[in-house]
Design a protein around this motif. Structure first.
Motif, short mmCIF file in Angstrom:
data_model
loop_
_atom_site.label_atom_id
_atom_site.label_comp_id
_atom_site.label_asym_id
_atom_site.label_seq_id
_atom_site.Cartn_x
_atom_site.Cartn_y
_atom_site.Cartn_z
N ALA A 41 0.36 -1.19 -0.10
CA ALA A 41 0.04 0.44 0.15
C ALA A 41 0.85 1.29 0.09
O ALA A 41 0.30 1.88 -0.85
N SER A 56 -6.07 1.23 -1.15
CA SER A 56 -6.64 -0.61 -1.03
C SER A 56 -6.78 -1.35 -1.89
O SER A 56 -6.63 -1.94 -1.46
N THR A 59 -3.94 -2.80 -3.98
CA THR A 59 -3.40 -3.47 -2.67
C THR A 59 -3.87 -4.84 -3.01
O THR A 59 -3.16 -6.16 -2.31
#
Length: 151
Positions: A41, A56, A59
């Motif tokens: 991230a 997010s 990631t």
């Protein structure tokens, strides 16, 4: 021999489960996977100008991809044997479930074997994830409509 004596004998004969050791290994494995996810991230935030909130999604996709690669090369099974539940709790367990089912049924062919069984284990996760997202969005939309919360 009655059931109580059999259960007592079985309990005496079976090896003890190293519960504390398993919990520590699961914690370390899950924590390490989450730490790697945090670095991924940060990578997206530093090099691709994502915010903390928008980093997010890539990631999660990257972590699932890493888990699929590790499963394909046979390393995720070793991680799972070491860490137990710690390897299944993060999102990487989803990637492992998808690819391991595909690899297991590869001998049945690519369409009916791999394609037909790829989401056998992960299908329930997808179903409940989509349903939960729909339910939460519905509740939030109703709350916004009545002015209880704002976007």
């Amino acid at each position: 021999m009655d059931e109580k004596k059999y259960a007592q004998l079985e309990q005496q004969m079976s090896p003890k489960t190293p519960l504390l050791r398993n919990v520590i290994f699961a914690f370390l494995t899950g924590g390490t996977i989450c730490l790697i996810g945090q670095f991924v991230a940060l990578f997206y935030m530093v090099f691709f100008d994502f915010t903390e909130r928008t980093a997010s999604n890539p990631t999660v996709a990257t972590m699932v991809f890493f888990a699929m690669l590790l499963t394909g090369f046979g390393y995720y099974k070793k991680i799972g044997q070491f860490g137990g539940a710690g390897s299944a709790v993060p999102i990487t367990g989803f990637g492992n479930a998808v690819i391991s089912a595909a690899i297991e049924h590869k001998s049945e062919g690519y369409v009916l074997g791999v394609g037909g069984n790829m989401f056998k284990l992960a299908g329930s996760v997808i179903l409940f994830g989509v349903f939960s997202a729909f339910a939460v969005a519905l509740v939030k939309t109703i709350l916004v409509k009545f002015g209880v919360v704002s976007w």
